[in-house]
Design a protein around this motif. Sequence first.
Motif, PDB file in Angstrom:
ATOM      1  N   ILE A  27       0.843  -1.202   0.000  1.00  0.00           N
ATOM      2  CA  ILE A  27       0.000   0.000   0.000  1.00  0.00           C
ATOM      3  C   ILE A  27       0.875   1.247   0.000  1.00  0.00           C
ATOM      4  CG2 ILE A  27      -1.802   1.283   1.220  1.00  0.00           C
ATOM      5  CD1 ILE A  27      -2.591  -1.413   2.552  1.00  0.00           C
ATOM      6  N   ALA A  28       1.910   1.244   0.843  1.00  0.00           N
ATOM      7  CA  ALA A  28       2.728   2.437   1.044  1.00  0.00           C
ATOM      8  C   ALA A  28       3.624   2.752  -0.152  1.00  0.00           C
ATOM      9  CB  ALA A  28       3.586   2.259   2.296  1.00  0.00           C
ATOM     10  N   GLY A  29       4.145   1.709  -0.812  1.00  0.00           N
ATOM     11  CA  GLY A  29       5.107   1.924  -1.900  1.00  0.00           C
ATOM     12  C   GLY A  29       4.593   2.846  -2.987  1.00  0.00           C
ATOM     13  N   PRO A  30       3.420   2.577  -3.569  1.00  0.00           N
ATOM     14  CA  PRO A  30       2.904   3.462  -4.616  1.00  0.00           C
ATOM     15  C   PRO A  30       2.618   4.882  -4.134  1.00  0.00           C
ATOM     16  CG  PRO A  30       1.816   1.323  -4.704  1.00  0.00           C
ATOM     17  CD  PRO A  30       2.614   1.349  -3.438  1.00  0.00           C
ATOM     18  N   VAL A  31       2.205   5.031  -2.881  1.00  0.00           N
ATOM     19  CA  VAL A  31       1.951   6.375  -2.350  1.00  0.00           C
ATOM     20  C   VAL A  31       3.258   7.151  -2.260  1.00  0.00           C
ATOM     21  CG1 VAL A  31       1.088   7.711  -0.382  1.00  0.00           C
ATOM     22  CG2 VAL A  31      -0.087   5.605  -1.080  1.00  0.00           C
ATOM     23  N   LEU A  32       4.310   6.512  -1.746  1.00  0.00           N
ATOM     24  CA  LEU A  32       5.601   7.203  -1.660  1.00  0.00           C
ATOM     25  C   LEU A  32       6.128   7.539  -3.054  1.00  0.00           C
ATOM     26  CD1 LEU A  32       7.651   8.184   0.487  1.00  0.00           C
ATOM     27  CD2 LEU A  32       8.933   6.082   0.037  1.00  0.00           C
ATOM     28  N   ASP A  33       5.946   6.637  -4.006  1.00  0.00           N
ATOM     29  CA  ASP A  33       6.365   6.923  -5.378  1.00  0.00           C
ATOM     30  C   ASP A  33       5.642   8.164  -5.910  1.00  0.00           C
ATOM     31  OD1 ASP A  33       8.083   4.768  -5.475  1.00  0.00           O
ATOM     32  OD2 ASP A  33       6.668   3.446  -6.509  1.00  0.00           O
ATOM     33  N   GLU A  34       4.352   8.260  -5.625  1.00  0.00           N
ATOM     34  CA  GLU A  34       3.572   9.417  -6.072  1.00  0.00           C
ATOM     35  C   GLU A  34       4.082  10.702  -5.425  1.00  0.00           C
ATOM     36  OE1 GLU A  34      -1.119  10.930  -6.216  1.00  0.00           O
ATOM     37  OE2 GLU A  34      -0.561   9.162  -5.029  1.00  0.00           O
ATOM     38  N   VAL A  35       4.402  10.623  -4.130  1.00  0.00           N
ATOM     39  CA  VAL A  35       4.925  11.798  -3.420  1.00  0.00           C
ATOM     40  C   VAL A  35       6.262  12.217  -4.012  1.00  0.00           C
ATOM     41  CG1 VAL A  35       5.840  12.617  -1.205  1.00  0.00           C
ATOM     42  CG2 VAL A  35       3.701  11.316  -1.269  1.00  0.00           C
ATOM     43  N   TYR A  36       7.168  11.257  -4.228  1.00  0.00           N
ATOM     44  CA  TYR A  36       8.493  11.580  -4.764  1.00  0.00           C
ATOM     45  C   TYR A  36       8.380  12.187  -6.161  1.00  0.00           C
ATOM     46  CZ  TYR A  36      11.378   9.450  -1.080  1.00  0.00           C
ATOM     47  OH  TYR A  36      12.043   9.167   0.091  1.00  0.00           O
ATOM     48  N   GLU A  37       7.507  11.643  -6.979  1.00  0.00           N
ATOM     49  CA  GLU A  37       7.321  12.195  -8.328  1.00  0.00           C
ATOM     50  C   GLU A  37       6.749  13.595  -8.246  1.00  0.00           C
ATOM     51  OE1 GLU A  37       5.282  13.359 -11.861  1.00  0.00           O
ATOM     52  OE2 GLU A  37       4.163  12.603 -10.133  1.00  0.00           O
ATOM     53  N   THR A  38       5.816  13.821  -7.312  1.00  0.00           N
ATOM     54  CA  THR A  38       5.204  15.148  -7.141  1.00  0.00           C
ATOM     55  C   THR A  38       6.229  16.178  -6.709  1.00  0.00           C
ATOM     56  OG1 THR A  38       3.063  14.154  -6.605  1.00  0.00           O
ATOM     57  CG2 THR A  38       3.431  16.419  -5.872  1.00  0.00           C
ATOM     58  N   VAL A  39       7.093  15.778  -5.757  1.00  0.00           N
ATOM     59  CA  VAL A  39       8.115  16.695  -5.242  1.00  0.00           C
ATOM     60  C   VAL A  39       9.178  16.998  -6.314  1.00  0.00           C
ATOM     61  CG1 VAL A  39       9.996  16.859  -3.543  1.00  0.00           C
ATOM     62  CG2 VAL A  39       7.744  16.059  -2.845  1.00  0.00           C
ATOM     63  N   GLY A  40       9.421  16.033  -7.199  1.00  0.00           N
ATOM     64  CA  GLY A  40      10.416  16.220  -8.241  1.00  0.00           C
ATOM     65  C   GLY A  40      11.695  15.451  -8.034  1.00  0.00           C
ATOM     66  N   PHE A  41      11.684  14.485  -7.112  1.00  0.00           N
ATOM     67  CA  PHE A  41      12.865  13.643  -6.910  1.00  0.00           C
ATOM     68  C   PHE A  41      13.103  12.811  -8.173  1.00  0.00           C
ATOM     69  CE2 PHE A  41      12.176  13.462  -2.019  1.00  0.00           C
ATOM     70  CZ  PHE A  41      12.763  14.706  -1.887  1.00  0.00           C
TER      71      PHE A  41
END
Length: 332
Positions: free
Chosen positions: A315-329
């Motif tokens: 559950i957490a993995g895709p959410v963190l991926d979305e956050v990182y992509e949003t931030v620009g990492f």
Amino acid sequence: MKRIFSGVQPTGNLHLGNYLGAIRNWVRLQREYESIFCVVDQHAITQWQDPADLTRTTREVTAAFLAAGIDPEACVIFHQSAVPGHAQLAWVLNCVVRMGWMNRMTQFKEKAGKHKENASVGLFAYPALMAADILLYKATHVPVGEDQKQHLELTRDAAQKFNNDFGREVFPLTEPLILGAATRVMSLRDGTRKMSKSDPSDFSRINLTDDADLIAQKIRKAKTDPEPLPSEIAGLETRPEAANLVGIYAALSDTSPEAVLSETGGWAFSQFKQALTDLAVETLGPMTAEMARLLAHPDEVDAVLRRGAARAQTIAGPVLDEVYETVGFLRV
């Protein structure tokens, strides 16, 4: 489906207040909500923990979850440090929340006391980690008591600011889940203070590991006053110890203090304490026995945590991926 997230710190002496105020409610919610329950060991180390004790109490809290009736097949049960996304999202949120928000958090002031300059940075910043715990799973609801409402407000503020800063609706604005009248269990030695695992007197609380004899001894020695029980709730307004014992009886019997007093008004405390002892032993005894069995088989407890961590990660993995992509990492 609506999703809830909640957790308990593994800091030892899990007690009746933890059970009546939180864990029992989770058992009732697990069929109604997609449920994620966490042993928040990273929160625990914001104050010094003996490493061996932390390992032991992490298993003990997990055993309490299972013994109380939380189903590891229906729910996700895991320990926080097993899913790296909690710490990773917490850092992102540390860069979103404001110092002024943190300075208003009353629990830091209470825990740090007069020595806040010597408190850890983790203790000051742990509301951001708490927000990360919730938002990492996009939880729609969190069961809260009075002492946690402020943290949920900060979680909502962090989610809203993140969404506004980046112009994307990444996080939901998590709602509090308030379950009727709160069960607030007070100390058996002082009815004006909340029952606490940090109280130096073991006789101030009923631990979930206490056997029947110790439960009886603690209730027998619980502070009271010389007057008999009143027949109406107004009679408890200036009697905090009496009100606490009546409240515990009502919670354990799933009724109201008013209903308890209608039955026991006029009783001496010796009679009432015996009835409360019988009820507490009947209610807690099977759970205490199952906790003891589980703790004698730590591999069984560890297997539940291992499976739960794997499910939490999905559950957490895709959410963190979305956050990182949003931030620009950069993701390579």
